[in-house]
Design an enzyme around this catalytic site. Structure first.
Site, PDB file in Angstrom:
ATOM      1  N   ALA A  34     160.207 113.688 -21.803  1.00 37.90           N
ATOM      2  CA  ALA A  34     160.556 115.105 -21.634  1.00 37.90           C
ATOM      3  C   ALA A  34     161.437 115.583 -22.783  1.00 37.90           C
ATOM      4  O   ALA A  34     161.232 116.673 -23.335  1.00 37.90           O
ATOM      5  CB  ALA A  34     161.269 115.306 -20.299  1.00 37.90           C
ATOM      6  N   GLY A  53     161.508 106.447 -18.585  1.00 40.63           N
ATOM      7  CA  GLY A  53     160.181 106.576 -19.185  1.00 40.63           C
ATOM      8  C   GLY A  53     159.726 108.018 -19.172  1.00 40.63           C
ATOM      9  O   GLY A  53     159.223 108.545 -20.176  1.00 40.63           O
ATOM     10  N   ASP A  54     159.892 108.689 -18.051  1.00 38.93           N
ATOM     11  CA  ASP A  54     159.544 110.103 -17.936  1.00 38.93           C
ATOM     12  C   ASP A  54     160.508 110.990 -18.721  1.00 38.93           C
ATOM     13  O   ASP A  54     160.098 111.893 -19.454  1.00 38.93           O
ATOM     14  CB  ASP A  54     159.572 110.538 -16.467  1.00 38.93           C
ATOM     15  CG  ASP A  54     158.294 110.188 -15.729  1.00 38.93           C
ATOM     16  OD1 ASP A  54     157.221 110.297 -16.321  1.00 38.93           O
ATOM     17  OD2 ASP A  54     158.386 109.788 -14.551  1.00 38.93           O
ATOM     18  N   LEU A  55     161.806 110.733 -18.542  1.00 41.95           N
ATOM     19  CA  LEU A  55     162.790 111.665 -19.080  1.00 41.95           C
ATOM     20  C   LEU A  55     162.908 111.594 -20.595  1.00 41.95           C
ATOM     21  O   LEU A  55     163.162 112.608 -21.250  1.00 41.95           O
ATOM     22  CB  LEU A  55     164.152 111.419 -18.411  1.00 41.95           C
ATOM     23  CG  LEU A  55     164.143 111.619 -16.894  1.00 41.95           C
ATOM     24  CD1 LEU A  55     165.523 111.372 -16.310  1.00 41.95           C
ATOM     25  CD2 LEU A  55     163.662 113.020 -16.528  1.00 41.95           C
TER      26      LEU A  55
END
Length: 411
Positions: free
Chosen positions: A186, A181-183
């Site tokens: 990014a 979800g974060d990456l």
């Protein structure tokens, strides 16, 4: 773009983003991962930290007894220059605005509205620096009903539907093992910045890049949504298997596990030969791909029984020789020792002052033929470059820097 600043680290050639100055107001994971990619690609990244530093510096495991070196922080902050500014102090804010006026890119991942309250709205910064690319990476984006909600990786995986299709069919929803979800957010942030830099060459103007982790995660699930929109059926959890192809999943072996992806009739016939079960090819239940998926519950136990009789290496060698796509399921230590990744130089060692050698993952972009993306240096100590940056970019003298320190504007 500006001329590259400073000497290449350990003979590192200038990267494709050499001369690009990035003001990095990110913390924890999604934002820092994005700006680390920019640093790997040659940009000069000024990591702006408040007194006390990025909270990720407090995340273990730690690499030293004094807890100065956080493996979590170091995994996403290599090659940056740390500048400590007190954004609660008027002079600290003024210095940040001065740096933004000289920057090509500003990246932040605060809750929407946070920097506006500090007087750092994109419109105000762009008025002073029309070429500025301002990238905001947030959980839910700058507009919409959820915009002001806090978001962490597990929340994004849950709300995007990722967890609903991850796990065993009879098990609960599962978070993916990596923080996708974060990456993913990014990576889309980097893509947006690179697109804006390219467009700026034509227009001469920067722009605002609004990336939401939720948007990025939904975009990653293209197959799940395509199937839902086409059939109206809600995709569910299938373990390691594929909804349309069988066998396309993991199997336990005598000493581990492997995955097999027999997606064509040729692969299926070759698989049956390797398993010593050519009769399966003629079984009407398994003859065509759609048949095999329809009768998955009958086929998979037959294959599983065969794979369990031999070790992983035995099957991988023979399946690959027969042209069947497959691979062993590696643990992290096995990946770190993989000879192919060694040949691709996917693990490198950085010399970290005060710590020593640190093994880390290389940039996945280090095979650009002329301008490879590689680590620009070790992760910075907190405030390591504050005075240096203030002198270099704002022309401040040592006494002026000391005066700012004394009044608490910088650290």
């Amino acid at each position: 773009m500006r001329e590259p600043v400073g000497e290449p680290w350990h003979g590192r050639p200038p990267g494709p983003l050499a001369g690009v100055l990035v003001v990095d107001l990110t913390w924890y994971l999604a934002g820092p991962y994005a700006t680390m990619i920019l640093a790997d690609l040659g940009a000069t990244v000024l990591k702006i930290e408040q007194p006390g530093g990025d909270p990720a510096r407090g995340n273990g495991p730690f690499l030293d007894a004094e807890r100065r070196f956080s493996s979590y922080f170091m995994s996403v902050n290599r090659g940056k220059r740390s500048v400590v500014l007190n954004l609660k102090h008027s002079r600290g804010l003024a210095i940040l605005a001065e740096l933004a006026a000289r920057a090509d890119v500003l990246v932040e991942n605060y809750l929407p509205g946070t920097l506006e309250r500090l007087g750092l709205r994109y419109a105000a910064l762009a008025e002073r620096n029309p070429r500025l690319i301002y990238a905001a990476c947030s959980g839910f984006g700058q507009q919409g009903p959820y915009a002001r909600r806090p978001a962490l990786d597990v929340i994004i995986q849950a709300m995007a539907g990722t967890m609903s299709i991850t796990g065993e069919p009879d098990g609960p929803p599962m978070r993916a093992g990596a923080s996708i979800g974060d990456l993913t957010g990014a990576l889309y942030t980097v893509i947006g910045i690179l697109a804006a830099l390219h467009e700026r060459e034509r227009s001469g103007r920067g722009q605002f890049v609004d990336v939401a982790l939720l948007d990025a995660q939904v975009a990653l699930l293209e197959n799940a949504f395509a199937r839902y929109f086409a059939t109206g059926e809600v995709p569910g959890r299938q373990g390691t298997s594929h909804p349309l192809i069988t066998p396309f999943q993991a199997f336990a072996t005598a000493d581990g596990s492997l995955v097999v992806a027999a997606s064509s009739q040729t692969h299926w016939r070759a698989l049956c030969e390797v398993l010593g079960r050519p009769d399966l090819c003629e079984d009407p239940r398994f003859r065509e791909r759609a048949d095999r998926t329809r009768h998955r519950a009958e086929l998979v136990p037959i294959l599983a029984a065969q794979f369990a009789t031999r070790p992983t290496g035995y099957w991988v060698e023979r399946l690959l020789a027969a042209g069947v796509p497959c691979g062993p399921i590696h643990t992290i230590d096995q990946v770190a020792a993989d000879p192919h990744l060694a040949a691709r130089a996917m693990f490198v060692t950085l010399d970290v002052p005060g710590l020593g050698p640190l093994r880390t993952v290389n940039s996945a972009l280090h095979h650009l033929s002329r301008t490879p993306g590689v680590p620009a240096g070790p992760p910075p100590a907190l405030g390591e470059h504050t005075a240096e940056v203030l002198r270099e970019y704002l022309g401040l003298t040592d006494p002026q820097v000391e005066a700012l320190r004394a009044e608490g504007a910088v650290a």
